[in-house]
Design a protein around this motif. Sequence first.
Motif, PDB file in Angstrom:
ATOM      1  N   THR A 105      -2.217   7.721  -4.552  1.00 38.56           N
ATOM      2  CA  THR A 105      -1.250   6.655  -4.830  1.00 38.56           C
ATOM      3  C   THR A 105      -0.397   6.384  -3.600  1.00 38.56           C
ATOM      4  O   THR A 105      -0.085   5.229  -3.288  1.00 38.56           O
ATOM      5  CB  THR A 105      -0.369   7.043  -6.030  1.00 38.56           C
ATOM      6  N   GLU A 131       4.460   1.274  -7.929  1.00 38.06           N
ATOM      7  CA  GLU A 131       3.918   2.582  -8.321  1.00 38.06           C
ATOM      8  C   GLU A 131       2.881   2.500  -9.449  1.00 38.06           C
ATOM      9  O   GLU A 131       1.802   3.080  -9.327  1.00 38.06           O
ATOM     10  CB  GLU A 131       5.058   3.524  -8.705  1.00 38.06           C
ATOM     11  N   ALA A 165      -0.310   0.891  -8.099  1.00 37.60           N
ATOM     12  CA  ALA A 165      -0.963   1.797  -7.144  1.00 37.60           C
ATOM     13  C   ALA A 165      -1.666   2.937  -7.872  1.00 37.60           C
ATOM     14  O   ALA A 165      -2.797   3.296  -7.525  1.00 37.60           O
ATOM     15  CB  ALA A 165       0.062   2.359  -6.162  1.00 37.60           C
ATOM     16  N   ALA A 166      -1.024   3.496  -8.894  1.00 40.05           N
ATOM     17  CA  ALA A 166      -1.639   4.586  -9.664  1.00 40.05           C
ATOM     18  C   ALA A 166      -2.885   4.095 -10.396  1.00 40.05           C
ATOM     19  O   ALA A 166      -3.917   4.786 -10.433  1.00 40.05           O
ATOM     20  CB  ALA A 166      -0.631   5.169 -10.653  1.00 40.05           C
ATOM     21  N   THR A 170      -5.633   3.521  -7.822  1.00 44.22           N
ATOM     22  CA  THR A 170      -6.107   4.826  -7.342  1.00 44.22           C
ATOM     23  C   THR A 170      -7.063   5.463  -8.331  1.00 44.22           C
ATOM     24  O   THR A 170      -8.137   5.950  -7.952  1.00 44.22           O
ATOM     25  CB  THR A 170      -4.909   5.767  -7.079  1.00 44.22           C
TER      26      THR A 170
END
Length: 155
Positions: free
Chosen positions: A4, A15, A18-19, A22
Motif C-alpha cells: 500500500t 489509503e 491504495a489498499a 494492492t
Amino acid sequence: MLTTATVRHHGHTDEPTAAHITNLWNAAYPTMRTIATARIDAYRRQLHDRVWDIDPTHPHADVLRAYTPTEPALRRRLKNTEELRRTLGQLDRGTHRACTQSPGGFNIHSAYTAVRALLNATGLNDHGLADIYRLAAALAEAAEERHRELAARTA
C-alpha cells in the motif's frame, strides 16, 4: 510484492483505494506474469521453428500463408511482450519510471496501461483472468478519479 505504501508513494491515491489496488494487484500479478511468460515462450518457439516457412507444395499453402505471421511481426510481438513483462515487474517492485524524468514507483496510469495491454494479449484458454479484470476495473476507477481531480483544479 506490491505494498500500500508503494501505491501511495506519489500521494495521489487515498489509503482505502491504495489498499484495494494492492490486494487486487497481488492476487493478479502471478497470473499476469505467467501469461506474459507463456506468450514470450510461444513467440520464441515460433521464431526457432521458422513458422513462416510454408512448403509451397502443401495443398493449402495459400491459406496457411494468409494466417501465419511473418518473421518481423513475430519479432515485434516478442519485443513488445518482453517489454510488457518487464514493466509489470517494475510496477510490482515499485521501480517503474513512467518517463525518463519521473521518479521510480507505482503509477496508476502506467499500471492501467500495462494491464490493458496484457488483457489484449490474452485468449480464451488463459485462466485466472477474473482477477486481472477486477484489477483493471479498480485501476480504471482510480485513473478516472485522478482525472476528475485534475479537471477540478484547472476549472
